[in-house]
Motif scaffolding. Structure first.
Motif, PDB file in Angstrom:
ATOM      1  N   PHE A  53       1.151  -1.382  -0.430  1.00  0.00           N
ATOM      2  CA  PHE A  53      -0.522  -0.137   0.086  1.00  0.00           C
ATOM      3  C   PHE A  53       0.673   1.357  -0.264  1.00  0.00           C
ATOM      4  CE2 PHE A  53      -2.227  -3.047   2.424  1.00  0.00           C
ATOM      5  CZ  PHE A  53      -3.306  -3.215   1.158  1.00  0.00           C
ATOM      6  N   PHE A  54       1.930   1.320   0.385  1.00  0.00           N
ATOM      7  CA  PHE A  54       2.930   2.594   1.025  1.00  0.00           C
ATOM      8  C   PHE A  54       3.535   3.029  -0.786  1.00  0.00           C
ATOM      9  CE2 PHE A  54       6.817   4.081   1.410  1.00  0.00           C
ATOM     10  CZ  PHE A  54       6.470   5.847   2.550  1.00  0.00           C
ATOM     11  N   THR A  55       3.729   1.659  -0.982  1.00  0.00           N
ATOM     12  CA  THR A  55       4.476   1.225  -1.863  1.00  0.00           C
ATOM     13  C   THR A  55       3.318   2.105  -3.635  1.00  0.00           C
ATOM     14  OG1 THR A  55       6.282  -0.456  -1.333  1.00  0.00           O
ATOM     15  CG2 THR A  55       6.358   0.348  -3.939  1.00  0.00           C
ATOM     16  N   LEU A  74     -10.280  -5.824  -3.165  1.00  0.00           N
ATOM     17  CA  LEU A  74     -10.597  -4.022  -2.860  1.00  0.00           C
ATOM     18  C   LEU A  74     -10.042  -4.142  -1.360  1.00  0.00           C
ATOM     19  CD1 LEU A  74     -13.121  -1.351  -5.175  1.00  0.00           C
ATOM     20  CD2 LEU A  74     -10.133  -2.004  -6.173  1.00  0.00           C
ATOM     21  N   GLN A  75      -9.107  -2.988  -1.120  1.00  0.00           N
ATOM     22  CA  GLN A  75      -9.171  -2.799  -0.042  1.00  0.00           C
ATOM     23  C   GLN A  75      -9.068  -0.882   0.532  1.00  0.00           C
ATOM     24  OE1 GLN A  75      -6.028  -5.685   1.966  1.00  0.00           O
ATOM     25  NE2 GLN A  75      -6.387  -7.127   0.119  1.00  0.00           N
ATOM     26  N   THR A  76     -10.081  -0.607   0.184  1.00  0.00           N
ATOM     27  CA  THR A  76     -10.204   0.814   0.589  1.00  0.00           C
ATOM     28  C   THR A  76      -9.836   1.230   1.255  1.00  0.00           C
ATOM     29  OG1 THR A  76     -11.982   0.215  -1.079  1.00  0.00           O
ATOM     30  CG2 THR A  76     -11.405   2.732  -0.166  1.00  0.00           C
ATOM     31  N   ALA A  77      -9.611   0.502   2.715  1.00  0.00           N
ATOM     32  CA  ALA A  77      -9.079   1.058   3.982  1.00  0.00           C
ATOM     33  C   ALA A  77      -7.829   1.380   4.020  1.00  0.00           C
ATOM     34  CB  ALA A  77      -9.771   0.403   5.187  1.00  0.00           C
ATOM     35  N   SER A  78      -6.988   0.565   3.622  1.00  0.00           N
ATOM     36  CA  SER A  78      -5.464   0.574   3.325  1.00  0.00           C
ATOM     37  C   SER A  78      -5.544   1.258   2.929  1.00  0.00           C
ATOM     38  CB  SER A  78      -5.204  -0.321   3.572  1.00  0.00           C
ATOM     39  OG  SER A  78      -4.943  -2.027   4.633  1.00  0.00           O
ATOM     40  N   ARG A  79      -5.720   1.412   1.321  1.00  0.00           N
ATOM     41  CA  ARG A  79      -5.800   2.832   0.564  1.00  0.00           C
ATOM     42  C   ARG A  79      -5.777   4.190   0.908  1.00  0.00           C
ATOM     43  NH1 ARG A  79      -2.157   0.007  -3.359  1.00  0.00           N
ATOM     44  NH2 ARG A  79      -3.716  -1.812  -4.188  1.00  0.00           N
ATOM     45  N   LEU A  80      -6.904   4.004   1.647  1.00  0.00           N
ATOM     46  CA  LEU A  80      -7.015   5.596   2.234  1.00  0.00           C
ATOM     47  C   LEU A  80      -6.157   6.015   2.569  1.00  0.00           C
ATOM     48  CD1 LEU A  80     -11.369   5.161   2.701  1.00  0.00           C
ATOM     49  CD2 LEU A  80      -9.705   6.478   1.053  1.00  0.00           C
ATOM     50  N   VAL A  81      -5.717   4.602   3.506  1.00  0.00           N
ATOM     51  CA  VAL A  81      -4.907   5.601   4.902  1.00  0.00           C
ATOM     52  C   VAL A  81      -3.418   5.596   3.985  1.00  0.00           C
ATOM     53  CG1 VAL A  81      -3.982   4.839   6.341  1.00  0.00           C
ATOM     54  CG2 VAL A  81      -5.561   4.005   6.240  1.00  0.00           C
ATOM     55  N   ALA A  82      -2.769   4.702   2.868  1.00  0.00           N
ATOM     56  CA  ALA A  82      -1.505   5.550   2.210  1.00  0.00           C
ATOM     57  C   ALA A  82      -1.556   6.302   1.331  1.00  0.00           C
ATOM     58  CB  ALA A  82      -1.275   4.064   1.700  1.00  0.00           C
ATOM     59  N   TRP A  83      -2.783   6.644   1.112  1.00  0.00           N
ATOM     60  CA  TRP A  83      -3.079   8.343   0.808  1.00  0.00           C
ATOM     61  C   TRP A  83      -2.667   9.267   1.451  1.00  0.00           C
ATOM     62  CZ3 TRP A  83      -8.159   9.250  -2.675  1.00  0.00           C
ATOM     63  CH2 TRP A  83      -7.803  10.502  -3.424  1.00  0.00           C
ATOM     64  N   PHE A  84      -3.816   9.337   2.442  1.00  0.00           N
ATOM     65  CA  PHE A  84      -3.860  10.245   2.857  1.00  0.00           C
ATOM     66  C   PHE A  84      -2.521  10.188   3.686  1.00  0.00           C
ATOM     67  CE2 PHE A  84      -3.701  11.743   7.868  1.00  0.00           C
ATOM     68  CZ  PHE A  84      -4.323  12.796   7.847  1.00  0.00           C
ATOM     69  N   ALA A  85      -1.210   9.664   4.011  1.00  0.00           N
ATOM     70  CA  ALA A  85      -0.150   9.385   4.677  1.00  0.00           C
ATOM     71  C   ALA A  85       0.825  10.039   3.460  1.00  0.00           C
ATOM     72  CB  ALA A  85       0.777   8.418   4.649  1.00  0.00           C
ATOM     73  N   ASN A  98      -1.140   3.483  11.869  1.00  0.00           N
ATOM     74  CA  ASN A  98      -0.946   2.290  12.758  1.00  0.00           C
ATOM     75  C   ASN A  98      -2.223   3.320  14.285  1.00  0.00           C
ATOM     76  OD1 ASN A  98       0.633   0.750  12.344  1.00  0.00           O
ATOM     77  ND2 ASN A  98       2.782   1.684  14.598  1.00  0.00           N
ATOM     78  N   LEU A  99      -1.937   5.386  13.806  1.00  0.00           N
ATOM     79  CA  LEU A  99      -3.309   5.014  14.546  1.00  0.00           C
ATOM     80  C   LEU A  99      -4.964   5.169  13.278  1.00  0.00           C
ATOM     81  CD1 LEU A  99      -1.561   9.053  15.353  1.00  0.00           C
ATOM     82  CD2 LEU A  99      -1.731   7.669  16.925  1.00  0.00           C
ATOM     83  N   PHE A 100      -4.246   5.073  12.422  1.00  0.00           N
ATOM     84  CA  PHE A 100      -5.782   4.532  11.927  1.00  0.00           C
ATOM     85  C   PHE A 100      -6.429   3.318  12.456  1.00  0.00           C
ATOM     86  CE2 PHE A 100      -4.990   8.329   9.225  1.00  0.00           C
ATOM     87  CZ  PHE A 100      -6.059   8.274   9.023  1.00  0.00           C
ATOM     88  N   ILE A 145      -3.232  -1.222  10.015  1.00  0.00           N
ATOM     89  CA  ILE A 145      -4.008  -1.020   9.109  1.00  0.00           C
ATOM     90  C   ILE A 145      -4.121  -2.421   7.993  1.00  0.00           C
ATOM     91  CG2 ILE A 145      -2.560   0.403   7.421  1.00  0.00           C
ATOM     92  CD1 ILE A 145      -6.377   1.433   8.357  1.00  0.00           C
ATOM     93  N   THR A 146      -3.135  -2.890   7.902  1.00  0.00           N
ATOM     94  CA  THR A 146      -3.028  -4.581   6.607  1.00  0.00           C
ATOM     95  C   THR A 146      -4.601  -5.407   6.823  1.00  0.00           C
ATOM     96  OG1 THR A 146      -1.641  -4.077   6.205  1.00  0.00           O
ATOM     97  CG2 THR A 146      -2.828  -5.829   5.774  1.00  0.00           C
ATOM     98  N   ASN A 147      -4.572  -6.254   8.750  1.00  0.00           N
ATOM     99  CA  ASN A 147      -5.872  -6.315   9.224  1.00  0.00           C
ATOM    100  C   ASN A 147      -6.799  -5.587  10.008  1.00  0.00           C
ATOM    101  OD1 ASN A 147      -4.228  -8.626   8.598  1.00  0.00           O
ATOM    102  ND2 ASN A 147      -3.075  -8.504  10.230  1.00  0.00           N
ATOM    103  N   SER A 148      -7.076  -4.280  10.192  1.00  0.00           N
ATOM    104  CA  SER A 148      -7.627  -3.820  10.115  1.00  0.00           C
ATOM    105  C   SER A 148      -9.529  -4.481   9.616  1.00  0.00           C
ATOM    106  CB  SER A 148      -7.651  -2.170  10.466  1.00  0.00           C
ATOM    107  OG  SER A 148      -8.003  -1.635   8.462  1.00  0.00           O
TER     108      SER A 148
END
Length: 424
Positions: A53-55, A74-85, A98-100, A145-148
């Motif tokens: 996701f970060f890469t 799709l894994q939108t939650a992880s993607r949204l966090v990666a975008w925000f980061a 981790n905060l998310f 967040i990966t396993n969230s």
């Protein structure tokens, strides 16, 4: 004057409804953090957090990466966090992740503490909240967040079974969270028949209609991804009843009572000794759930059905193993993969709480004994999780970014053996 007094009183009642969720959220954050403090004090990427996701957010852009499936959906939650980061320095990305992850993990208990669950007594709600936060054998789904998505899998029925929101922003929050959850794994597919049945039983209210539409849309999207994506060859369908009983007894029931590290030891017993261990555990746990099914409400039964479908998917999911027997043997003896049994374990906890509240003395005693075993054995064993190995992410990132342009640089991350390549 009377109108002013009424307005002040109404505002006071509204604040009284807000305070419990806030207090529970604070306690939840403190409890989850106490179980693995390094998630905040020394945050590091976990597996796909960095390697995927970060890469991909850096390479493709956060928005474009939203539409890239991983593991068949799709894994939108992880993607949204990666975008925000991407808006922050790269060395802060693990902390943001981790905060998310922490926030998503705490969302179900915040809902339980809200007035939308006032139909349940506070005794029952506090018991469910405490057990959710302290559940043993949950290290794989802790904070990351990966396993969230497994916590989102719990959040979806929690939203569905809550009382309807009374304000427009409550409905908007429900729908927004449901959209993210439905597009963050295949769980919307598993939930669909139970949500549709509950929607019909509740006489098709508009609020549930909105959630059902979102879930149907999520099913279409995730179903298309699963159908059109590459499929693994399923294992040979040869059912070994002994192995099936063993994996359920160890992964669902024993992991709760004795913790994740101790549970597989019971499966290593040989011959009759193993049978004398896993079969009584299996039948006792199954009897507990069946009794709660009989005594429970419609919501409880639907949650059991949902957890049962997730358990079946964990047991019969396509695997690289050649047969189901070898796949189940690996599940029984290995330490990893416990995340697949997270929701079924919560269903067993709910079953025990239902028996405690059943009003039948001997059933209540059974529920109390089971929960005491969890609290006295499983919780102390698994309360603190091992900190992640310190790969000094910040130092490695600085080294990579300061190197010559054009040459890729590998950064090791957890679990050991994982790494991701950062293009300079």
């Amino acid at each position: 004057m009377a109108a002013i007094d009424a307005s002040v009183a109404a505002r006071g009642r509204r604040w009284r409804h807000v305070i419990p969720p806030i207090l529970v959220a604070i306690v939840a954050v403190a409890t989850v953090t106490a179980r693995r403090p390094d998630a905040v004090t020394n945050p590091q990427f976990w597996a796909e957090d960095g390697a995927v996701f970060f890469t991909q957010a850096r390479q493709l852009g956060g928005f474009h990466a939203l539409f890239v499936s991983y593991a068949g959906y799709l894994q939108t939650a992880s993607r949204l966090v990666a975008w925000f980061a991407q808006a922050f320095p790269a060395r802060q990305a693990p902390l943001i992740y981790n905060l998310f992850g922490l926030a998503v993990q705490c969302l179900p208990v915040v809902y339980l503490a809200s007035r939308r669950y006032d139909r349940l007594s506070w005794r029952i709600r506090l018991l469910l909240i405490a057990l959710y936060l302290l559940v043993p054998a949950s290290g794989e789904v802790d904070v990351t967040i990966t396993n969230s998505l497994w916590h989102l899998a719990v959040l979806m029925p929690v939203i569905v079974f809550a009382a309807p929101p009374k304000r427009w922003y409550g409905l908007l929050t429900d729908v927004a969270l449901f959209v993210v959850a439905a597009l963050s794994g295949p769980f919307c597919i598993f939930l669909l028949p139970f949500l549709a049945y509950y929607w019909w039983r509740q006489h098709r209210p508009r609020w549930l209609t909105a959630l059902l539409i979102v879930d149907l849309a999520g099913c279409l999207v995730q179903g298309a991804e699963l159908t059109l994506g590459p499929n693994s060859r399923p294992p040979a369908f040869t059912v070994d009843i002994h192995r099936l009983v063993s994996v359920i007894a160890v992964r669902v029931f024993l992991s709760l009572v004795v913790g994740q590290r101790a549970a597989p030891r019971f499966a290593k017993f040989s011959g009759s000794l193993q049978a004398l261990t896993v079969y009584p555990v299996f039948f006792a746990g199954a009897a507990l759930v069946v009794a709660a099914w009989v005594k429970g409400s419609t919501q409880v039964r639907l949650f059991f059905g949902y957890a049962g479908v997730l358990l079946a998917s964990a047991l019969f999911v396509p695997s690289s193993a050649s047969t189901l027997t070898s796949y189940w043997q690996g599940l029984t003896l290995a330490d990893g993969g416990q995340r697949y049994f997270f929701v079924p374990m919560l269903a067993v906890i709910v079953a025990a709480v239902v028996l405690i509240a059943s009003g039948t003395r001997w059933l209540s005693a059974v529920g109390v004994v089971f929960l005491l075993a969890i609290v006295l054995l499983g919780v102390p064993t698994d309360f603190r999780y091992q900190p992640y190995r310190d790969f000094r992410f910040g130092q490695n990132l600085t080294r990579c970014l300061s190197g010559p342009l054009g040459s890729p640089c590998a950064i090791p991350i957890n679990p050991p053996g994982w790494a991701f390549t950062l293009p300079r």
